[in-house]
Design an enzyme around this catalytic site. Sequence first.
Site, PDB file in Angstrom:
ATOM      1  N   LYS A  93      72.463  58.286  37.443  1.00 43.45           N
ATOM      2  CA  LYS A  93      71.258  57.522  37.087  1.00 43.45           C
ATOM      3  C   LYS A  93      70.392  57.443  38.342  1.00 43.45           C
ATOM      4  O   LYS A  93      70.380  56.441  39.056  1.00 43.45           O
ATOM      5  CB  LYS A  93      71.654  56.140  36.568  1.00 43.45           C
ATOM      6  CG  LYS A  93      70.610  55.556  35.648  1.00 43.45           C
ATOM      7  CD  LYS A  93      71.195  54.474  34.771  1.00 43.45           C
ATOM      8  CE  LYS A  93      70.119  53.624  34.162  1.00 43.45           C
ATOM      9  NZ  LYS A  93      69.205  54.343  33.290  1.00 43.45           N
ATOM     10  N   ARG A 116      79.075  52.251  37.123  1.00 41.33           N
ATOM     11  CA  ARG A 116      78.215  53.433  37.005  1.00 41.33           C
ATOM     12  C   ARG A 116      77.319  53.575  38.236  1.00 41.33           C
ATOM     13  O   ARG A 116      77.090  54.681  38.733  1.00 41.33           O
ATOM     14  CB  ARG A 116      77.377  53.360  35.716  1.00 41.33           C
ATOM     15  CG  ARG A 116      76.625  54.636  35.428  1.00 41.33           C
ATOM     16  CD  ARG A 116      76.012  54.650  34.045  1.00 41.33           C
ATOM     17  NE  ARG A 116      74.959  53.652  33.900  1.00 41.33           N
ATOM     18  CZ  ARG A 116      74.290  53.417  32.775  1.00 41.33           C
ATOM     19  NH1 ARG A 116      74.581  54.108  31.680  1.00 41.33           N
ATOM     20  NH2 ARG A 116      73.352  52.503  32.714  1.00 41.33           N
ATOM     21  N   GLU A 121      69.803  63.687  24.131  1.00 42.84           N
ATOM     22  CA  GLU A 121      69.477  62.261  24.088  1.00 42.84           C
ATOM     23  C   GLU A 121      67.959  62.157  24.044  1.00 42.84           C
ATOM     24  O   GLU A 121      67.258  63.171  24.070  1.00 42.84           O
ATOM     25  CB  GLU A 121      70.034  61.535  25.313  1.00 42.84           C
ATOM     26  CG  GLU A 121      69.516  62.063  26.648  1.00 42.84           C
ATOM     27  CD  GLU A 121      70.127  61.396  27.866  1.00 42.84           C
ATOM     28  OE1 GLU A 121      70.596  60.248  27.764  1.00 42.84           O
ATOM     29  OE2 GLU A 121      70.119  62.028  28.944  1.00 42.84           O
TER      30      GLU A 121
END
Length: 297
Positions: A149, A50, A182
């Site tokens: 991220k 990721r 989320e």
Amino acid sequence: MQIYLDGEFVSKENAKISVFDHGLLYGDGIFEGIRLYNSRVFKLDEHLRRLYNSAKAIMLTIPMTIEEMEEVVLETCRRNNLTDGYIRLVVTRGEGDLGLGPENCSKAFVICIADAIALYPEWCYRDGLTVVTASTRRNLAEALNPRIKSLNYLNNILAKIEGQAAGAQEALMLNQEGYVVECSGDNIFIVQEGRLLTPPTLVGALDGITRAVTLKLAEGLGIPTQETIFTRYDIYTSDECFLTGTAAEIVPAVSLDQRLIGDGKPGHVTRMLIQAFRNMTKASGTPLHPSGAGRSQ
Ligand code: PXG
């Protein structure tokens, strides 16, 4: 404490970076939060994948291979004599000038911090969290894709502040259409008539590693799962709700916007998944000391 800072290990006091680093000036960079359990790094390959995918999306060249990065993470844990902890891996665009343009940053800067983890208090797992909906909407994927991220966490922090102001432990974030995405730092699941539902990442959620583990564990337990869009109404009227994240693990949520979820207590499916998750973290991960334990998962 020994911190990995751009090629060397330094003490916490000496772990300093330039005020011209674009990570500081513009939030230009990426990160990962990773857990160490029982001298094994949990889902390290997934976190590194990721990280490198986030780097690709923002056109950041990480100045080392994925194998070298893996060794940085393991060695940082070893040097701090940790058996359990939280690892923060950060890659910034590096030192540049006061202009936005990344072309003046000659090299990305890599930081790895491994520390003891400040866990959520045990009552949160026993009694469940209170959640409120933030008025701050999750970033548009077309503007800054939440699957990256990135070091730009103000979107989440603004939601977190709203949650804290309302006395809740977490804040729910919706997308522009009003669908559930989320929480400020966790993915969300609901249980409806024995089925486990979570929003697809395409609504604008982070592709959480704990989320993926939870879906797999549920399938292993014979619980039907579905990635589907839903609204707050579906949470209000669900039987159970819980949040997932590397730091939080699996934590029950028992109210949203003052509506009790189910009977207002952590539910059966949630408790089963918490147990399965704890069993898994105990027994899998990349070992810090490979001679002692076999590599698994
Ligand atoms: N969504 C968001 C927006 C996150 O930041 C998660 C979901 C869970 O993903 P993982 O891969 O960890 O299962 C995160 C990660 C904090 C904090 O202090 C939380 C995260 C990252 C950094 C700090 O609460 N959560």
